[in-house]
Design an enzyme around this catalytic site. Structure first.
Site, PDB file in Angstrom:
ATOM      1  N   SER A  28       0.834  -1.211   0.000  1.00  0.00           N
ATOM      2  CA  SER A  28       0.000   0.000   0.000  1.00  0.00           C
ATOM      3  C   SER A  28       0.867   1.259   0.000  1.00  0.00           C
ATOM      4  O   SER A  28       2.010   1.262   0.467  1.00  0.00           O
ATOM      5  CB  SER A  28      -0.905   0.023   1.233  1.00  0.00           C
ATOM      6  OG  SER A  28      -1.735  -1.112   1.251  1.00  0.00           O
TER       7      SER A  28
HETATM    8  N1  SAM Z   1      -0.713  -4.743   4.253  1.00  0.00           N
HETATM    9  C1  SAM Z   1       0.008  -5.010   3.038  1.00  0.00           C
HETATM   10  C2  SAM Z   1       1.363  -4.396   3.007  1.00  0.00           C
HETATM   11  O1  SAM Z   1       1.718  -3.629   3.902  1.00  0.00           O
HETATM   12  O2  SAM Z   1       2.084  -4.729   2.065  1.00  0.00           O
HETATM   13  C3  SAM Z   1      -0.737  -4.589   1.792  1.00  0.00           C
HETATM   14  C4  SAM Z   1      -1.737  -5.544   1.459  1.00  0.00           C
HETATM   15  S1  SAM Z   1      -2.357  -5.675  -0.160  1.00  0.00           S
HETATM   16  C5  SAM Z   1      -3.010  -4.078  -0.470  1.00  0.00           C
HETATM   17  C6  SAM Z   1      -3.773  -6.658   0.315  1.00  0.00           C
HETATM   18  C7  SAM Z   1      -3.428  -8.063   0.765  1.00  0.00           C
HETATM   19  O3  SAM Z   1      -4.611  -8.660   1.259  1.00  0.00           O
HETATM   20  C8  SAM Z   1      -2.915  -8.955  -0.356  1.00  0.00           C
HETATM   21  O4  SAM Z   1      -1.686  -9.499  -0.004  1.00  0.00           O
HETATM   22  C9  SAM Z   1      -3.997 -10.027  -0.467  1.00  0.00           C
HETATM   23  O5  SAM Z   1      -3.510 -11.291  -0.845  1.00  0.00           O
HETATM   24  C10 SAM Z   1      -4.558 -10.028   0.950  1.00  0.00           C
HETATM   25  N2  SAM Z   1      -5.900 -10.598   1.107  1.00  0.00           N
HETATM   26  C11 SAM Z   1      -6.998 -10.424   0.333  1.00  0.00           C
HETATM   27  N3  SAM Z   1      -8.033 -11.119   0.851  1.00  0.00           N
HETATM   28  C12 SAM Z   1      -7.583 -11.729   1.988  1.00  0.00           C
HETATM   29  C13 SAM Z   1      -8.162 -12.578   2.964  1.00  0.00           C
HETATM   30  N4  SAM Z   1      -9.431 -12.973   2.916  1.00  0.00           N
HETATM   31  N5  SAM Z   1      -7.394 -12.998   3.982  1.00  0.00           N
HETATM   32  C14 SAM Z   1      -6.082 -12.631   4.072  1.00  0.00           C
HETATM   33  N6  SAM Z   1      -5.472 -11.844   3.175  1.00  0.00           N
HETATM   34  C15 SAM Z   1      -6.210 -11.385   2.153  1.00  0.00           C
END
Ligand code: SAM
Length: 220
Positions: A65
């Protein structure tokens, strides 16, 4: 101090100045951004990208992000739930988890993509960051570790995941982007007794929260 270390420190300071210009004023949050070197959460040596205010690909269709987004969500959390146990959904690169750790929370994080989970877990160990991580569907929360004092959902949800609401402790808050696939309103949900109080903030654009209580993966 080596020249490269000095350069990174300068870039970090520039990034924090940019965050201040965008209205991030919480000193605890700004200090956490100075403590955690963002370039370590990138796959390649990408100093220039790492300290500019952008979201960047981390593989598997996911992103790290934008610093402003991480700072905004962290501020919403810190101002309402200053300490305790925090559950993050969407570990991704691990950067938001590291910021929460630097803020002094006990951090629990869940990622659904195996490769990202493994990569982040190894990185936390390498950097000595004390974060509990799990592979799985974060929309269902982490019941064994509940209740949580705070939650940060770092993917865009179509609605409020019921299981996560149930795992909030008394006076705990969840920071969650809610909306359609391309645009979501940053929302804070605070639990007071048996009631939930909701506040809406401006719009963001996140990758989707995919899971039993999120989006169905066939939609994307
Ligand atoms: N917090 C992260 C960082 O600092 O890099 C950014 C995250 S990215 C915008 C969103 C993440 O949410 C992705 O890695 C995606 O695989 C994960 N994601 C989506 N749905 C999810 C779920 N149901 N449970 C866990 N992770 C999930």
């Amino acid at each position: 101090m080596k020249k490269s270390e000095r350069l990174i420190e300068l870039r970090q300071r520039d990034m924090v100045e940019t965050l201040k210009q965008y209205g991030i004023a919480n000193q605890r949050v700004l200090d956490a951004f100075l403590e955690v070197p963002r370039h370590l959460f990138f796959q390649e040596q990408a100093w220039e990208l790492a300290y500019s205010d952008g979201a960047y690909p981390i593989g598997f269709g996911q992103t790290i992000s934008q610093p402003y987004t991480v700072a905004f969500m962290s501020t919403l959390l810190v101002e309402r739930c200053p300490s305790g146990k925090v559950l993050e959904i969407g570990t991704g690169s691990g950067y938001q988890s590291a910021i929460l750790d630097a803020l002094g929370y006990a951090v629990y994080t869940i990622e659904r993509i195996d490769e990202l989970y493994e990569r982040a877990k190894k990185l936390f160990i390498k950097l000595g960051i004390n974060v509990a991580c799990r592979l799985g569907d974060g929309t269902l929360g982490w019941n064994k570790e509940a209740p949580f004092d705070g939650m940060i959902i770092t993917a865009g949800a179509p609605g409020e995941p019921e299981s996560l609401l149930k795992q909030l402790g008394e006076n705990a808050c969840m920071v969650i982007p809610i909306g359609g696939p391309s645009c979501q309103e940053m929302t804070v949900i605070c639990k007071k007794g048996s009631q939930f109080k909701r506040e809406g903030f401006h719009q963001f654009s996140f990758v989707p929260l995919i899971g039993k209580e999120g989006w169905c993966d066939t939609v994307f």
